[in-house]
Scaffold this motif. Structure first.
Motif, PDB file in Angstrom:
ATOM      1  N   TYR A 104     101.012  27.017 -51.499  1.00  0.00           N
ATOM      2  CA  TYR A 104     100.019  26.051 -51.949  1.00  0.00           C
ATOM      3  C   TYR A 104      99.044  25.762 -50.817  1.00  0.00           C
ATOM      4  CZ  TYR A 104     103.180  25.337 -55.831  1.00  0.00           C
ATOM      5  OH  TYR A 104     103.965  25.531 -56.925  1.00  0.00           O
ATOM      6  N   ARG A 105      97.759  25.708 -51.176  1.00  0.00           N
ATOM      7  CA  ARG A 105      96.724  25.406 -50.185  1.00  0.00           C
ATOM      8  C   ARG A 105      95.829  24.304 -50.716  1.00  0.00           C
ATOM      9  NH1 ARG A 105      94.963  31.114 -47.479  1.00  0.00           N
ATOM     10  NH2 ARG A 105      97.045  31.605 -46.744  1.00  0.00           N
ATOM     11  N   ASN A 106      95.525  23.374 -49.839  1.00  0.00           N
ATOM     12  CA  ASN A 106      94.628  22.267 -50.191  1.00  0.00           C
ATOM     13  C   ASN A 106      93.260  22.531 -49.573  1.00  0.00           C
ATOM     14  OD1 ASN A 106      96.682  20.799 -51.504  1.00  0.00           O
ATOM     15  ND2 ASN A 106      97.426  20.088 -49.532  1.00  0.00           N
ATOM     16  N   HIS A 107      92.215  22.303 -50.367  1.00  0.00           N
ATOM     17  CA  HIS A 107      90.846  22.475 -49.905  1.00  0.00           C
ATOM     18  C   HIS A 107      90.092  21.172 -50.141  1.00  0.00           C
ATOM     19  CE1 HIS A 107      91.167  26.866 -49.479  1.00  0.00           C
ATOM     20  NE2 HIS A 107      91.961  26.783 -50.524  1.00  0.00           N
ATOM     21  N   GLY A 108      89.228  20.818 -49.199  1.00  0.00           N
ATOM     22  CA  GLY A 108      88.415  19.620 -49.352  1.00  0.00           C
ATOM     23  C   GLY A 108      89.133  18.376 -48.857  1.00  0.00           C
ATOM     24  N   PHE A 109      88.507  17.237 -49.135  1.00  0.00           N
ATOM     25  CA  PHE A 109      89.040  15.956 -48.663  1.00  0.00           C
ATOM     26  C   PHE A 109      88.827  14.897 -49.732  1.00  0.00           C
ATOM     27  CE2 PHE A 109      87.796  11.846 -46.719  1.00  0.00           C
ATOM     28  CZ  PHE A 109      89.034  11.463 -46.268  1.00  0.00           C
ATOM     29  N   ILE A 110      89.883  14.175 -50.049  1.00  0.00           N
ATOM     30  CA  ILE A 110      89.838  13.038 -50.963  1.00  0.00           C
ATOM     31  C   ILE A 110      90.397  11.833 -50.206  1.00  0.00           C
ATOM     32  CG2 ILE A 110      90.822  12.034 -53.061  1.00  0.00           C
ATOM     33  CD1 ILE A 110      88.827  14.104 -53.699  1.00  0.00           C
ATOM     34  N   PRO A 111      89.650  10.731 -50.135  1.00  0.00           N
ATOM     35  CA  PRO A 111      90.188   9.542 -49.457  1.00  0.00           C
ATOM     36  C   PRO A 111      91.426   9.015 -50.180  1.00  0.00           C
ATOM     37  CG  PRO A 111      87.840   9.298 -49.922  1.00  0.00           C
ATOM     38  CD  PRO A 111      88.291  10.527 -50.614  1.00  0.00           C
ATOM     39  N   ALA A 112      92.337   8.485 -49.416  1.00  0.00           N
ATOM     40  CA  ALA A 112      93.565   7.910 -49.977  1.00  0.00           C
ATOM     41  C   ALA A 112      93.228   6.667 -50.802  1.00  0.00           C
ATOM     42  CB  ALA A 112      94.523   7.542 -48.847  1.00  0.00           C
ATOM     43  N   PRO A 113      94.020   6.382 -51.847  1.00  0.00           N
ATOM     44  CA  PRO A 113      93.759   5.177 -52.654  1.00  0.00           C
ATOM     45  C   PRO A 113      93.763   3.889 -51.834  1.00  0.00           C
ATOM     46  CG  PRO A 113      95.324   6.606 -53.765  1.00  0.00           C
ATOM     47  CD  PRO A 113      95.099   7.193 -52.404  1.00  0.00           C
ATOM     48  N   GLU A 114      94.578   3.827 -50.784  1.00  0.00           N
ATOM     49  CA  GLU A 114      94.604   2.641 -49.929  1.00  0.00           C
ATOM     50  C   GLU A 114      93.267   2.452 -49.223  1.00  0.00           C
ATOM     51  OE1 GLU A 114      96.992   5.288 -48.984  1.00  0.00           O
ATOM     52  OE2 GLU A 114      98.107   4.628 -50.730  1.00  0.00           O
ATOM     53  N   ASP A 115      92.655   3.583 -48.778  1.00  0.00           N
ATOM     54  CA  ASP A 115      91.359   3.500 -48.114  1.00  0.00           C
ATOM     55  C   ASP A 115      90.261   3.128 -49.111  1.00  0.00           C
ATOM     56  OD1 ASP A 115      92.611   4.230 -45.767  1.00  0.00           O
ATOM     57  OD2 ASP A 115      92.092   6.350 -45.956  1.00  0.00           O
TER      58      ASP A 115
END
Length: 149
Positions: free
Chosen positions: A25-36
């Motif tokens: 599995y590979r993750n691409h990009g960036f999603i801010p955490a729900p806490e942030d």
């Protein structure tokens, strides 16, 4: 003794072959955490504060200052098969012309359709003007010179 050695080599090759078929599995990009994202207050947080709270975006809107977009996806690589995207998420942050956050939306991609996962919008105090209201509001807003040309 050689038969045992051949069985050991065969077992080792079989274990190695099975391990090679494990999905990667590979993750691409960036999603801010729900806490942030919860630190972003719609109607109060400004665009210059946003970078410190959730980081720089993956993309920005076509119009300067119209919005920031965070895009993240997860891909599954399985053996010699073509990689497959198993999840995608987009966080869209919209701004007012004065740089204040007006909306934070979270979208997912499920079955080829964009699905709204969460949405926070400030309610405007301006009421919507109907079509008839717009037409009646323009009755006295023209000059004779507009008709001649």
């Amino acid at each position: 003794m050689t038969a045992i050695r051949h069985l050991m080599v065969l077992a080792f090759v079989a274990v190695l072959g099975l391990a090679a078929c494990a999905p990667v599995y590979r993750n691409h990009g960036f999603i801010p955490a729900p806490e942030d994202l919860s630190q972003v207050v719609v109607g109060q947080t400004r665009v210059d504060e946003l970078q410190g709270l959730i980081g720089r975006p993956s993309a920005q809107g076509l119009l300067t200052g119209s919005g920031w977009y965070y895009v993240g996806s997860r891909w599954r690589h399985y053996g010699a098969l073509e990689p497959r995207e198993i999840s995608r998420e987009v966080v869209a942050v919209s701004f007012a012309p004065d740089g204040v956050v007006t909306n934070v939306e979270r979208f997912g991609l499920e079955r080829g359709r964009v699905v709204t996962l969460s949405r926070r919008v400030t309610e405007g105090s301006v009421t919507e003007i109907s079509l008839i209201g717009q037409l009646l509001g323009n009755l006295g807003n023209f000059q004779a010179a507009d008709i001649i040309d």
